[in-house]
Motif scaffolding. Structure first.
Motif, PDB file in Angstrom:
ATOM      1  N   UNK A 198       2.930  -0.409   4.051  1.00 14.41           N
ATOM      2  CA  UNK A 198       4.035   0.251   4.737  1.00 14.41           C
ATOM      3  C   UNK A 198       5.071   0.793   3.757  1.00 14.41           C
ATOM      4  N   UNK A 199       5.458  -0.025   2.798  1.00 20.30           N
ATOM      5  CA  UNK A 199       6.527   0.379   1.870  1.00 20.30           C
ATOM      6  C   UNK A 199       6.100   1.551   0.998  1.00 20.30           C
ATOM      7  N   UNK A 200       4.897   1.488   0.432  1.00 20.67           N
ATOM      8  CA  UNK A 200       4.436   2.556  -0.460  1.00 20.67           C
ATOM      9  C   UNK A 200       4.190   3.849   0.315  1.00 20.67           C
ATOM     10  N   UNK A 201       3.623   3.743   1.509  1.00 27.01           N
ATOM     11  CA  UNK A 201       3.370   4.939   2.307  1.00 27.01           C
ATOM     12  C   UNK A 201       4.673   5.578   2.764  1.00 27.01           C
ATOM     13  N   UNK A 202       5.659   4.764   3.140  1.00 27.28           N
ATOM     14  CA  UNK A 202       6.937   5.327   3.590  1.00 27.28           C
ATOM     15  C   UNK A 202       7.647   6.050   2.452  1.00 27.28           C
ATOM     16  N   UNK A 203       7.522   5.527   1.222  1.00 24.66           N
ATOM     17  CA  UNK A 203       8.112   6.213   0.067  1.00 24.66           C
ATOM     18  C   UNK A 203       7.430   7.549  -0.180  1.00 24.66           C
ATOM     19  N   UNK A 210       7.462   4.376   9.581  1.00 26.81           N
ATOM     20  CA  UNK A 210       6.090   4.217   9.096  1.00 26.81           C
ATOM     21  C   UNK A 210       5.282   3.276   9.985  1.00 26.81           C
ATOM     22  N   UNK A 211       5.970   2.414  10.739  1.00 30.06           N
ATOM     23  CA  UNK A 211       5.264   1.544  11.691  1.00 30.06           C
ATOM     24  C   UNK A 211       4.550   2.333  12.780  1.00 30.06           C
ATOM     25  N   UNK A 212       4.902   3.620  12.925  1.00 30.55           N
ATOM     26  CA  UNK A 212       4.191   4.473  13.869  1.00 30.55           C
ATOM     27  C   UNK A 212       2.698   4.528  13.558  1.00 30.55           C
ATOM     28  N   UNK A 213       2.349   4.309  12.309  1.00 30.78           N
ATOM     29  CA  UNK A 213       0.934   4.320  11.937  1.00 30.78           C
ATOM     30  C   UNK A 213       0.157   3.295  12.744  1.00 30.78           C
ATOM     31  N   UNK A 214       0.710   2.093  12.853  1.00 31.55           N
ATOM     32  CA  UNK A 214       0.061   1.040  13.650  1.00 31.55           C
ATOM     33  C   UNK A 214       0.281   1.268  15.139  1.00 31.55           C
ATOM     34  N   UNK A 249      -0.988  -1.377  -8.981  1.00 34.21           N
ATOM     35  CA  UNK A 249      -0.322  -0.110  -9.333  1.00 34.21           C
ATOM     36  C   UNK A 249      -1.280   1.042  -9.584  1.00 34.21           C
ATOM     37  N   UNK A 250      -2.530   0.736  -9.954  1.00 38.59           N
ATOM     38  CA  UNK A 250      -3.486   1.810 -10.239  1.00 38.59           C
ATOM     39  C   UNK A 250      -4.259   2.260  -9.003  1.00 38.59           C
ATOM     40  N   UNK A 251      -3.963   1.672  -7.842  1.00 38.42           N
ATOM     41  CA  UNK A 251      -4.588   2.089  -6.589  1.00 38.42           C
ATOM     42  C   UNK A 251      -3.512   2.612  -5.640  1.00 38.42           C
ATOM     43  N   UNK A 252      -3.795   3.704  -4.953  1.00 39.02           N
ATOM     44  CA  UNK A 252      -2.854   4.203  -3.968  1.00 39.02           C
ATOM     45  C   UNK A 252      -3.050   3.456  -2.653  1.00 39.02           C
ATOM     46  N   UNK A 253      -2.072   3.565  -1.769  1.00 37.70           N
ATOM     47  CA  UNK A 253      -2.175   2.910  -0.460  1.00 37.70           C
ATOM     48  C   UNK A 253      -3.329   3.490   0.350  1.00 37.70           C
TER      49      UNK A 253
END
Length: 521
Positions: free
Chosen positions: A92-97, A106-110, A220-224
């Protein structure tokens, strides 16, 4: 793919039944019998039905190995599509950024995933009864895969929200008609052994995926987006297995195939199946208003539905709530916070292991009679026993949530919640299936729709609720509501039979014996 194998087997079966008689001789034979056949109507049509208790077309008579294989595939499908619901929750945090939106947004995703399931579940049953369980599972899952890929690749927040809605919409058949597939293949007593496995898959999927999502998001080397890629990989594997090995299990569809083979081999166009009497749109028209009717007129549906709505609201608000319960309180990392969901999955798994005991108890209850029905109230015992532990688990989790108290206390409370969740889930579904017979699919669809729609709304309220009133009072409010619902399974245990007598839709359980068959059919 496996449906082609079934069609060939039905063709061989029909050939065997027809024998070496010529088409003309067969017509004479049926003409002689048609007026005596209870399966023939005034127009001379011959309605193809099962030929008796041991009819090999009936999925309940397939070998135990074959049915176990089918349930295993179904569990895999349910698990992977349930996994999709919470896979990105810990991202949630990384995607919202990345998208430049708040974490609440971002909770709309769920939430959109849950809304998709809720809106699609109403049509999944009629669709599966029109074209069959097999194509409903396979086609919807294939489209679901495309939208999972879209969720992983979309560059915009709006694109993610839209894709997530359709991920839920096209996973709704798998997550809403699986109980019907169990009923297709297993008689009432054996459902006590099989259905807990299906319930486990429904719960374990969305509780295990945050574990993977948490550790992916902490790298850190993987995206959400890898949370979506992992979902796509395991879901594709499940779809391929289902494509190759999952058969059609809806008996009216199988009898329809048989009637077509009889018409083809005999040339007698009077062979028909009951399935051909109504279309998809007729089924939708007949069932579209039933959710409202069931919730407004059936106390059993209203109360057990409310119980399941509460449980799913708690379950999916935990996707945000664990940030406050564990991450903030104990300074856990994202990976460690995601791993806390394993406690709920572990509790559900342990409770699932009671299935053999429930099966043995059911066998004794029916005095080991093959095909015997089980009193619906018998199904309520897991909920009766587990119900009081729901408020206990919530109060325990809320009021031991202090840095001075080890996190293990909260994890054990979560494990207890998982055991309670699956116990009430199993009891409610099996009680409704046994109580409502042919109307059970509509009853369950109404509960599924309400459960996911309300849970989707609660997901959006989760972060403001935990931030506004804190963990202690959030759990206290939810625990207080659960106290009001805890006695209800016991009340239905006492008054359930009386309520069924007053209901327009409930029926007495039947053994399924005494089906009438047509000549040759």
């Amino acid at each position: 793919m496996w449906a082609l194998v079934q069609n060939r087997r039905i063709k061989k079966l029909v050939t065997l039944e027809v024998g070496q008689e010529s088409t003309a001789a067969l017509r004479i034979s049926t003409d002689e019998l048609i007026h005596e056949s209870p399966s023939a109507d005034s127009n001379g049509q011959i309605w193809v039905k099962t030929s008796g208790e041991a009819d090999p077309i009936d999925p309940k008579n397939w070998s135990l190995l074959s049915r176990s294989k089918n349930i295993g595939i179904l569990v895999l499908l349910i698990f992977t599509q349930g996994w999709a619901g919470a896979a990105d929750s810990q991202a949630n945090e990384r995607a919202s950024r990345e998208f430049g939106v708040s974490r609440v947004a971002q909770n709309l995703s769920t939430a959109m995933y849950l809304f998709g399931i809720g809106s699609g579940s109403l049509f999944a049953g009629p669709l599966s009864e029109s074209i069959g369980r097999n194509p409903t599972y396979l086609v919807s899952t294939f489209i679901y895969l495309l939208f999972v890929l879209g969720s992983a690749l979309t560059p915009t927040f709006a694109g993610q929200v839209i894709c997530r809605y359709f991920v839920g919409l096209f996973s709704s058949p798998t997550l809403s008609i699986n109980g019907s597939s169990v009923g297709d293949q297993f008689r009432p007593v054996k459902r006590a052994f099989v259905f807990p496995m299906i319930a486990w898959a429904n719960i374990a999927g969305p509780m295990i995926s945050p574990i993977a999502g948490g550790w992916i998001s902490s790298q850190p080397d993987l995206t959400w987006r890898w949370t979506e890629y992992i979902t796509l990989i395991i879901s594709t594997f499940a779809w391929i297995v289902a494509l190759l090995f999952l058969p059609e299990s809806y008996l009216p569809i199988l009898l329809d195939w048989k009637s077509k083979q009889l018409r083809r081999q005999t040339g007698d166009q009077r062979y028909m199946s009951e399935h051909s009497r109504s279309s998809f749109f007729q089924r939708v028209k007949a069932t579209i208003l039933r959710p409202v009717i069931f919730f407004s007129t059936e106390p059993v549906i209203a109360v057990l539905g409310a119980y399941l709505i509460l449980l799913y609201c708690i379950l999916f608000t935990f996707l945000s709530g664990f940030d406050y319960i564990f991450k903030q309180t104990y300074n856990f990392s994202t990976g460690q916070t995601g791993s806390c969901f394993g406690a709920i999955a572990a509790g559900a798994t342990i409770a699932t292991f009671t299935a053999p005991a429930l099966y043995t108890w059911a066998r004794r209850k029916t005095q080991y009679e093959r095909g015997a029905s089980v009193p619906p109230e018998f199904r309520l015992w897991p909920a009766i026993v587990a119900g009081p532990f729901l408020p206990i688990s919530l109060f325990w989790l809320g009021w031991t949530n202090y840095p001075s108290i080890p996190a293990w206390s909260g994890l054990i409370a979560c494990g207890l919640f998982g055991a309670v969740l699956i116990s009430i889930y199993i009891s409610s579904y099996e009680y409704i299936i046994d109580s409502y017979g042919d109307h059970a699919a509509s009853a369950l669809a109404s509960i599924t729709m309400a459960r996911y729609l309300v849970a989707g709304g609660m997901v959006m309220a989760a972060r403001p609720m935990y931030e506004g009133i804190g963990v202690h009072w959030t759990m206290t409010i939810l625990g207080g509501i659960s106290i009001l619902l805890a006695p209800m399974p016991f009340v239905f245990r006492i008054y359930g039979a009386r309520l069924r007598k007053r209901s327009r839709y409930a029926e007495s359980p039947s053994s399924g014996r005494g089906r009438i068959s047509s000549p040759r059919a």
